[in-house]
Design an enzyme around this catalytic site. Structure first.
Site, PDB file in Angstrom:
ATOM      1  CG  ASN A   4      -1.736   1.231   1.369  1.00  0.00           C
ATOM      2  OD1 ASN A   4      -1.864   2.000   0.429  1.00  0.00           O
ATOM      3  ND2 ASN A   4      -2.315   1.429   2.551  1.00  0.00           N
TER       4      ASN A   4
ATOM      5  CE  LYS B  61       0.150   3.439   4.642  1.00  0.00           C
ATOM      6  NZ  LYS B  61       0.052   3.557   6.075  1.00  0.00           N
TER       7      LYS B  61
ATOM      8  CG  HIS C 279      -5.869   1.658   5.090  1.00  0.00           C
ATOM      9  ND1 HIS C 279      -5.442   2.644   5.946  1.00  0.00           N
ATOM     10  CD2 HIS C 279      -4.818   0.808   4.912  1.00  0.00           C
ATOM     11  CE1 HIS C 279      -4.175   2.407   6.266  1.00  0.00           C
ATOM     12  NE2 HIS C 279      -3.773   1.303   5.658  1.00  0.00           N
TER      13      HIS C 279
ATOM     14  CD  GLU D 226      -2.979   5.392   6.566  1.00  0.00           C
ATOM     15  OE1 GLU D 226      -2.987   5.451   5.320  1.00  0.00           O
ATOM     16  OE2 GLU D 226      -2.022   4.916   7.214  1.00  0.00           O
TER      17      GLU D 226
ATOM     18  CD  GLU E  48      -3.542  -2.712   7.287  1.00  0.00           C
ATOM     19  OE1 GLU E  48      -2.409  -2.890   6.842  1.00  0.00           O
ATOM     20  OE2 GLU E  48      -4.229  -1.719   7.021  1.00  0.00           O
TER      21      GLU E  48
ATOM     22  N   GLY F 146       2.357   2.151  10.690  1.00  0.00           N
ATOM     23  CA  GLY F 146       3.279   3.274  10.529  1.00  0.00           C
ATOM     24  C   GLY F 146       3.969   3.697  11.817  1.00  0.00           C
TER      25      GLY F 146
ATOM     26  CB  SER G 287       5.214  -1.721  11.965  1.00  0.00           C
ATOM     27  OG  SER G 287       4.795  -0.374  12.107  1.00  0.00           O
TER      28      SER G 287
END
Ligand code: PEP
Length: 248
Positions: free
Chosen positions: A9, A11, A93, A95, A165, A171, A211
């Site tokens: 991904n 992003k 996701h 985000e 996730e 991240g 991560s």
């Protein structure tokens, strides 16, 4: 047998030349395990051009609209993705849930349109740090996955893979330990069994994201219920991503 998947991904990273270079450099490697589905999720703007590169990677979309067509400035629909033969989409996701206020209700609209257009979906779920610390994470994950499976037809389940996730790991450099991840993946498979059938659950790929890197991928991928990874930061580095793919 369920599919093994490693997906990158990207992003909102990389200029077009850098994106092309990354695909080309990843493509110079040989990937001994041909049974791994390897997918890149670049910014939408590059999808079609990257699909034109003859590479070993499928190209998917990081997002899809909850609407079919019409006056929705800036959106890209499932029909549009299908029309350029882009067959994979990420939905849910964290985000998108967090920064763009995508609720379970909105996400299910996206899922339905993606399924109608025959797209393969990687549906992301995960708990935040507070839910992890106060041990409500399994309840939260159960709610997220139930909402998904209670709103789709059983016959469509084979188009869906799940990405677990944990938000606290995305991240942050904090990874779920193999034990923590396997606990959740086994739990999710059991939940899917209850919501659908053993056959569907056994054939649903559940991949880990958060991560994941060249050092920790192998120990995660060795777990019985972890069928691959959704990789953010490390998927932007050719050698790291190559090593992660080969850890599966
Ligand atoms: C992600 O955003 O899906 C992700 C897993 O990111 P990272 O690997 O950078 O934690």
């Amino acid at each position: 047998m369920r599919k093994k998947i490693v997906a990158g991904n990207w992003k909102m990273n990389l200029a077009y030349n850098e994106a092309k270079e990354l695909v080309n450099s990843l493509n110079q490697y040989q990937y001994p395990n041909q049974n791994i589905t390897k997918i890149l999720f670049p910014p939408q703007l590059y999808i079609q051009q990257l699909m034109n590169i003859n590479s070993q990677f499928l190209i998917g979309s990081q997002n899809v609209s909850q609407y079919n067509n019409g006056a929705y400035t800036g959106e890209v629909s499932a029909t549009m993705l299908t029309s350029i033969n882009c067959n994979y989409v990420l939905i849910g996701h964290s985000e998108r849930r967090h920064y763009f206020n995508e609720t379970d209700e909105i996400l299910i609209e996206k899922v339905k349109l993606a399924l109608q257009n025959n797209l393969n979906i990687i549906y992301c779920i995960g708990e935040d740090l507070i839910q992890r610390q106060n041990e409500t994470y399994l309840k939260h994950l159960s709610n997220q996955i139930s909402y998904l499976y209670n709103n789709i037809n059983k016959t469509d389940c084979y188009k869906i893979s799940i990405a677990y996730e944990p938000i606290w790991a995305i991240g942050t450099g904090l990874t779920a330990s193999p034990n923590q991840a396997e606990e959740v993946h086994a739990f999710l498979r059991n939940e899917i069994t209850k919501l659908t059938s053993i056959e569907i659950a056994e054939n649903t790929s559940i991949i880990y994201g958060g991560s994941c890197n060249a050092q920790n991928a192998k120990s995660l991928f060795e777990c019985a219920n972890i069928d691959g990874g959704l990789i953010g930061g490390a998927s932007l580095k050719t050698e790291d991503f190559y090593k992660i793919i080969n850890s599966l």
